[in-house]
Design an enzyme around this catalytic site. Structure first.
Site, PDB file in Angstrom:
ATOM      1  N   GLY A  46       0.893  -1.015  -0.144  1.00 50.72           N
ATOM      2  CA  GLY A  46       0.347  -0.148   0.033  1.00 50.72           C
ATOM      3  C   GLY A  46       0.905   1.409  -0.028  1.00 50.72           C
ATOM      4  N   GLN A  51       2.965  10.301   1.287  1.00 47.99           N
ATOM      5  CA  GLN A  51       4.219   9.325   1.340  1.00 47.99           C
ATOM      6  C   GLN A  51       5.790  10.153   0.236  1.00 47.99           C
ATOM      7  OE1 GLN A  51       2.610   5.443   2.262  1.00 47.99           O
ATOM      8  NE2 GLN A  51       4.347   5.414   3.298  1.00 47.99           N
ATOM      9  N   CYS A  97       5.947  -0.081   6.859  1.00 45.71           N
ATOM     10  CA  CYS A  97       6.169   1.269   6.073  1.00 45.71           C
ATOM     11  C   CYS A  97       7.069   1.404   5.647  1.00 45.71           C
ATOM     12  CB  CYS A  97       5.386   1.973   7.395  1.00 45.71           C
ATOM     13  SG  CYS A  97       4.498   3.776   6.222  1.00 45.71           S
ATOM     14  N   LEU A  98       6.737   1.670   3.646  1.00 42.83           N
ATOM     15  CA  LEU A  98       7.507   2.497   3.005  1.00 42.83           C
ATOM     16  C   LEU A  98       8.273   3.390   3.576  1.00 42.83           C
ATOM     17  CD1 LEU A  98       6.324   1.469  -0.393  1.00 42.83           C
ATOM     18  CD2 LEU A  98       7.827   0.030   0.609  1.00 42.83           C
ATOM     19  N   HIS A 139      -4.321   0.998   7.447  1.00 42.45           N
ATOM     20  CA  HIS A 139      -3.065   1.745   7.298  1.00 42.45           C
ATOM     21  C   HIS A 139      -2.494   3.652   6.704  1.00 42.45           C
ATOM     22  CE1 HIS A 139       1.300   1.194   7.797  1.00 42.45           C
ATOM     23  NE2 HIS A 139       1.682   2.157   6.638  1.00 42.45           N
ATOM     24  N   GLU A 140      -2.997   2.894   5.902  1.00 44.22           N
ATOM     25  CA  GLU A 140      -3.194   3.781   4.369  1.00 44.22           C
ATOM     26  C   GLU A 140      -4.228   5.041   4.613  1.00 44.22           C
ATOM     27  OE1 GLU A 140      -0.362   3.127   2.987  1.00 44.22           O
ATOM     28  OE2 GLU A 140      -0.862   1.762   3.020  1.00 44.22           O
ATOM     29  N   HIS A 143      -2.047   7.188   6.916  1.00 41.77           N
ATOM     30  CA  HIS A 143      -1.734   8.414   6.534  1.00 41.77           C
ATOM     31  C   HIS A 143      -1.876   9.519   6.130  1.00 41.77           C
ATOM     32  CE1 HIS A 143       2.298   6.475   6.327  1.00 41.77           C
ATOM     33  NE2 HIS A 143       1.929   5.313   5.701  1.00 41.77           N
TER      34      HIS A 143
END
Ligand code: NI
Length: 183
Positions: A46, A51, A97-98, A139-140, A143
């Site tokens: 994701g 991000q 997480c990226l 999670h997204e 963000h």
């Protein structure tokens, strides 16, 4: 499609509340293409627009690699202005997480969710999800509200991860500007 640079926490740019999208333009379509490309390049499941430095309420999720055989109903997901209409049960997952590369931590999310959102045609859609897809979507959306999974960890664990990330950011900056650099 371009792989974009992913901001690393605790970059303050990740901590803003992103703005809703009014209309789908070519810029939005290009942004979504870049988000998928960037997510796949890093083997993520994701990615949220902030991000890669764009404070718009857009997320992509794909729990499969792009060329994988996928069960029906598990296509790549694009959501614009997503809203939860149902969040039930509890599911604990070891999340990564990226924007926090190499680190993971246990987070409890809702197990079954329903969401409404706008698709790339500007149409309102509804989606229900469970398992990893539900975890990734929650999670997204976090963000988009300036929240990362590290917020759910203990202060001690968060501090350790923050120290590692600051070191990583510094080493990347040194790579770009260092005396041995030849580009
Ligand atoms: Ni993330």
């Amino acid at each position: 499609m371009t792989v974009q640079e992913i901001l690393i926490w605790p970059n303050p740019e990740l901590l803003h509340i992103s703005e809703p999208v009014d209309t789908i333009t070519d810029d939005i379509r290009t942004l979504v293409d870049d988000m998928f490309e960037t997510m796949y390049a890093h083997d993520g499941v994701g990615l949220a627009a902030p991000q890669i430095g764009v404070k718009k309420r857009i997320l992509v999720v794909d729990i499969h690699s792009p060329d994988a055989e996928r069960p029906s109903g598990e296509d790549p997901i694009v959501m614009i202005n997503p809203v939860f209409t149902r969040q039930e049960g509890a599911l604990e997952w070891e999340e990564g997480c990226l924007s926090v590369p190499g680190e993971t931590g246990k987070v409890t999310r809702a197990a079954d969710i329903e969401m409404t959102f706008m698709d790339l045609n500007g149409e309102t859609q509804t989606l229900t999800a469970d398992g990893l897809t539900a975890v990734a979507l929650q999670h997204e959306v976090d963000h988009l509200d300036g929240k990362l999974f590290v917020a759910y960890l203990s202060p001690m664990k968060r501090k350790i991860i923050k120290r590692k990330m600051l070191k990583l950011i510094k080493s990347r900056e040194e790579h770009v500007h260092g005396p041995d650099c030849n580009h």
